[in-house]
Motif scaffolding. Structure first.
Motif, PDB file in Angstrom:
ATOM      1  N   LEU A   1       0.824  -1.202   0.000  1.00 54.70           N
ATOM      2  CA  LEU A   1       0.000   0.000   0.000  1.00 54.70           C
ATOM      3  C   LEU A   1       0.866   1.263   0.000  1.00 54.70           C
ATOM      4  CD1 LEU A   1      -2.777  -1.110   2.515  1.00 54.70           C
ATOM      5  CD2 LEU A   1      -3.036  -0.727   0.064  1.00 54.70           C
ATOM      6  N   ALA A   2       2.055   1.162   0.595  1.00 55.93           N
ATOM      7  CA  ALA A   2       2.972   2.310   0.583  1.00 55.93           C
ATOM      8  C   ALA A   2       3.421   2.615  -0.842  1.00 55.93           C
ATOM      9  CB  ALA A   2       4.177   2.026   1.470  1.00 55.93           C
ATOM     10  N   ARG A   3       3.558   1.584  -1.676  1.00 57.57           N
ATOM     11  CA  ARG A   3       3.913   1.821  -3.081  1.00 57.57           C
ATOM     12  C   ARG A   3       2.787   2.545  -3.809  1.00 57.57           C
ATOM     13  NH1 ARG A   3       8.067  -0.233  -6.016  1.00 57.57           N
ATOM     14  NH2 ARG A   3       9.540  -1.625  -4.987  1.00 57.57           N
ATOM     15  N   VAL A   4       1.553   2.202  -3.481  1.00 58.06           N
ATOM     16  CA  VAL A   4       0.422   2.911  -4.085  1.00 58.06           C
ATOM     17  C   VAL A   4       0.427   4.364  -3.627  1.00 58.06           C
ATOM     18  CG1 VAL A   4      -2.086   2.990  -4.359  1.00 58.06           C
ATOM     19  CG2 VAL A   4      -0.930   0.780  -4.185  1.00 58.06           C
ATOM     20  N   ASP A   5       0.716   4.579  -2.336  1.00 54.16           N
ATOM     21  CA  ASP A   5       0.819   5.949  -1.823  1.00 54.16           C
ATOM     22  C   ASP A   5       1.876   6.734  -2.602  1.00 54.16           C
ATOM     23  OD1 ASP A   5      -1.078   5.395   0.108  1.00 54.16           O
ATOM     24  OD2 ASP A   5       0.390   4.995   1.688  1.00 54.16           O
ATOM     25  N   ARG A   6       3.008   6.078  -2.864  1.00 57.11           N
ATOM     26  CA  ARG A   6       4.089   6.739  -3.591  1.00 57.11           C
ATOM     27  C   ARG A   6       3.646   7.090  -5.009  1.00 57.11           C
ATOM     28  NH1 ARG A   6       7.795  10.371  -4.192  1.00 57.11           N
ATOM     29  NH2 ARG A   6       9.490   9.784  -5.621  1.00 57.11           N
ATOM     30  N   ALA A   7       2.919   6.175  -5.659  1.00 66.78           N
ATOM     31  CA  ALA A   7       2.423   6.444  -7.013  1.00 66.78           C
ATOM     32  C   ALA A   7       1.450   7.619  -7.003  1.00 66.78           C
ATOM     33  CB  ALA A   7       1.752   5.199  -7.580  1.00 66.78           C
ATOM     34  N   GLU A   8       0.602   7.680  -5.982  1.00 68.37           N
ATOM     35  CA  GLU A   8      -0.351   8.792  -5.885  1.00 68.37           C
ATOM     36  C   GLU A   8       0.381  10.121  -5.669  1.00 68.37           C
ATOM     37  OE1 GLU A   8      -4.364   6.571  -4.173  1.00 68.37           O
ATOM     38  OE2 GLU A   8      -2.865   7.325  -2.766  1.00 68.37           O
ATOM     39  N   CYS A   9       1.445  10.099  -4.880  1.00 67.01           N
ATOM     40  CA  CYS A   9       2.241  11.314  -4.670  1.00 67.01           C
ATOM     41  C   CYS A   9       2.902  11.769  -5.971  1.00 67.01           C
ATOM     42  CB  CYS A   9       3.312  11.065  -3.604  1.00 67.01           C
ATOM     43  SG  CYS A   9       2.671  10.972  -1.922  1.00 67.01           S
TER      44      CYS A   9
ATOM     45  N   ILE B   1      -5.541  -4.656  -3.762  1.00 70.28           N
ATOM     46  CA  ILE B   1      -4.772  -5.035  -2.575  1.00 70.28           C
ATOM     47  C   ILE B   1      -5.699  -5.193  -1.374  1.00 70.28           C
ATOM     48  CG2 ILE B   1      -2.995  -4.266  -0.950  1.00 70.28           C
ATOM     49  CD1 ILE B   1      -1.611  -2.897  -3.300  1.00 70.28           C
ATOM     50  N   SER B   2      -6.654  -4.290  -1.219  1.00 69.77           N
ATOM     51  CA  SER B   2      -7.595  -4.381  -0.101  1.00 69.77           C
ATOM     52  C   SER B   2      -8.464  -5.621  -0.218  1.00 69.77           C
ATOM     53  CB  SER B   2      -8.483  -3.118  -0.061  1.00 69.77           C
ATOM     54  OG  SER B   2      -7.698  -1.962   0.137  1.00 69.77           O
ATOM     55  N   TYR B   3      -8.844  -5.979  -1.437  1.00 69.22           N
ATOM     56  CA  TYR B   3      -9.658  -7.175  -1.649  1.00 69.22           C
ATOM     57  C   TYR B   3      -8.873  -8.442  -1.274  1.00 69.22           C
ATOM     58  CZ  TYR B   3     -12.482 -10.676  -4.096  1.00 69.22           C
ATOM     59  OH  TYR B   3     -13.236 -11.774  -4.392  1.00 69.22           O
ATOM     60  N   ILE B   4      -7.620  -8.509  -1.695  1.00 72.33           N
ATOM     61  CA  ILE B   4      -6.801  -9.662  -1.366  1.00 72.33           C
ATOM     62  C   ILE B   4      -6.519  -9.707   0.126  1.00 72.33           C
ATOM     63  CG2 ILE B   4      -4.595 -10.814  -1.789  1.00 72.33           C
ATOM     64  CD1 ILE B   4      -6.466 -10.778  -4.212  1.00 72.33           C
ATOM     65  N   ALA B   5      -6.316  -8.548   0.731  1.00 67.57           N
ATOM     66  CA  ALA B   5      -6.018  -8.499   2.173  1.00 67.57           C
ATOM     67  C   ALA B   5      -7.193  -8.968   3.023  1.00 67.57           C
ATOM     68  CB  ALA B   5      -5.627  -7.081   2.573  1.00 67.57           C
ATOM     69  N   ALA B   6      -8.396  -8.903   2.464  1.00 63.25           N
ATOM     70  CA  ALA B   6      -9.596  -9.307   3.227  1.00 63.25           C
ATOM     71  C   ALA B   6      -9.804 -10.821   3.235  1.00 63.25           C
ATOM     72  CB  ALA B   6     -10.823  -8.606   2.660  1.00 63.25           C
ATOM     73  N   VAL B   7      -8.974 -11.561   2.468  1.00 68.80           N
ATOM     74  CA  VAL B   7      -9.125 -13.020   2.416  1.00 68.80           C
ATOM     75  C   VAL B   7      -8.818 -13.619   3.792  1.00 68.80           C
ATOM     76  CG1 VAL B   7      -8.179 -15.139   1.443  1.00 68.80           C
ATOM     77  CG2 VAL B   7      -8.596 -13.164  -0.027  1.00 68.80           C
ATOM     78  N   GLU B   8      -9.636 -14.558   4.210  1.00 69.82           N
ATOM     79  CA  GLU B   8      -9.428 -15.211   5.517  1.00 69.82           C
ATOM     80  C   GLU B   8      -9.240 -16.710   5.303  1.00 69.82           C
ATOM     81  OE1 GLU B   8     -12.688 -14.238   8.009  1.00 69.82           O
ATOM     82  OE2 GLU B   8     -12.215 -12.102   8.114  1.00 69.82           O
TER      83      GLU B   8
ATOM     84  N   ARG C   1      -6.316   4.079  -7.848  1.00 72.83           N
ATOM     85  CA  ARG C   1      -7.510   3.720  -7.082  1.00 72.83           C
ATOM     86  C   ARG C   1      -7.794   2.222  -7.191  1.00 72.83           C
ATOM     87  NH1 ARG C   1     -12.594   2.387  -7.862  1.00 72.83           N
ATOM     88  NH2 ARG C   1     -12.272   2.390 -10.120  1.00 72.83           N
ATOM     89  N   TYR C   2      -7.698   1.692  -8.408  1.00 77.44           N
ATOM     90  CA  TYR C   2      -8.041   0.285  -8.609  1.00 77.44           C
ATOM     91  C   TYR C   2      -6.993  -0.638  -7.998  1.00 77.44           C
ATOM     92  CZ  TYR C   2     -10.330  -3.650 -10.838  1.00 77.44           C
ATOM     93  OH  TYR C   2     -11.016  -4.821 -11.052  1.00 77.44           O
ATOM     94  N   THR C   3      -5.719  -0.266  -8.083  1.00 75.57           N
ATOM     95  CA  THR C   3      -4.678  -1.085  -7.466  1.00 75.57           C
ATOM     96  C   THR C   3      -4.885  -1.162  -5.961  1.00 75.57           C
ATOM     97  OG1 THR C   3      -3.101  -0.453  -9.190  1.00 75.57           O
ATOM     98  CG2 THR C   3      -2.184  -1.370  -7.171  1.00 75.57           C
ATOM     99  N   ARG C   4      -5.270  -0.053  -5.350  1.00 75.46           N
ATOM    100  CA  ARG C   4      -5.552  -0.068  -3.914  1.00 75.46           C
ATOM    101  C   ARG C   4      -6.743  -0.975  -3.601  1.00 75.46           C
ATOM    102  NH1 ARG C   4      -3.870   3.226  -0.011  1.00 75.46           N
ATOM    103  NH2 ARG C   4      -3.065   4.768  -1.487  1.00 75.46           N
ATOM    104  N   LEU C   5      -7.754  -0.941  -4.461  1.00 75.83           N
ATOM    105  CA  LEU C   5      -8.916  -1.816  -4.257  1.00 75.83           C
ATOM    106  C   LEU C   5      -8.519  -3.290  -4.350  1.00 75.83           C
ATOM    107  CD1 LEU C   5     -11.774  -0.038  -6.271  1.00 75.83           C
ATOM    108  CD2 LEU C   5     -11.609  -0.324  -3.784  1.00 75.83           C
TER     109      LEU C   5
END
Length: 263
Positions: free
Chosen positions: A7-15, A256-263, A250-254
């Motif tokens: 997610l930090a890489r996505v933050d960097r891309a947004e910056c 990553i968040s979708y994969i992170a929600a896997v249990e 935006r979509y890359t963050r989505l």
């Protein structure tokens, strides 16, 4: 699982995207271009031409855009590796061959299974569910999926990304007042025969041309227009650089968040 680094890489891309947008706006605000009207020698037409006083720093913009695209693609590849590591995979040869697949077809997906074979099944299922070919089931098109666009941008950057400013005809407004040598010439030139172009951002390019039936005496009036900086894909499609970068961020963050929600 912890995907903070991705997610930090996505933050960097947004910056980088915000910095790019600011750089483009600053350059545009400096008044780097203007328009120049001229009447043809036969006085039966006139043109509005673009005059470029300051060339845009396309090289710097391309590098900044390419770096942002690379951060987003790397975030997804690192995501797959992080899942493997956090699942207990330690063999370097295995980790080296892992990457996040982006597949347009089921055949492509089948051919990339070995790249994520070491991931737990639930994560492989989640990655499959967000693949572009799955959009066909919902009636959407693969070409509009941000993942293939991101893949194209990242691959294209390795061969010099095509970032360029383009004039948009819908952004050109003008209020010319054309004076004719005779009343008959003015009457014959109604309605006006006007052609508006969307040229490349090059000095001397024609923005607007008006042809007349009567000889022109004088042209005066005002105009306004702006250029949009676009990036070209290998298939010929073009997108505004700040708009498409914001969308893939935006979509890359989505994803990553979708994969992170896997249990």
């Amino acid at each position: 699982m912890d995907f903070t680094d991705q997610l930090a890489r996505v933050d960097r891309a947004e910056c980088l995207g915000a910095g790019l947008a600011s750089a483009i706006q600053s350059w545009s605000a400096s008044g780097p271009w203007s328009g120049e009207a001229s009447i043809a020698p036969d006085r039966l037409s006139w043109e509005l031409r673009l005059r470029v006083h300051q060339e845009p720093p396309l090289g710097a913009w391309s590098l900044q855009f390419g770096e942002a695209a690379h951060h987003l693609r790397a975030a997804l590849d690192n995501l797959a590796v992080a899942i493997a590591v956090q699942s207990g995979v330690t063999r370097r040869a295995t980790l080296k061959n892992i990457y996040f697949p982006i597949c347009r077809t089921e055949a492509e997906w089948a051919n990339t299974q070995s790249k994520i074979a070491s991931l737990p099944q639930e994560y492989r299922d989640a990655i499959e569910q967000i693949q572009p070919f799955q959009r066909l089931e919902s009636g959407q098109t693969i070409n509009d999926d941000p993942l293939p666009i991101l893949s194209s941008l990242d691959n294209h950057d390795k061969h010099h990304l095509q970032v360029k400013p383009v004039m948009q005809p819908r952004s050109l407004s003008h209020a010319p007042a054309v004076e004719f040598e005779t009343e008959e010439g003015a009457a014959a030139s109604v309605p006006p025969d006007i052609e508006i172009s969307a040229p490349s951002f090059m000095d001397g390019e024609v923005l607007l041309r008006q042809r007349t039936k009567g000889r022109i005496s004088k042209v005066r009036g005002g105009y306004s227009f702006h250029a949009v900086v676009q990036v070209s894909l290998t298939d010929g499609r073009e997108f505004g650089v700040t708009q498409i970068l914001a969308e893939v961020c935006r979509y890359t963050r989505l994803v990553i968040s979708y994969i992170a929600a896997v249990e």
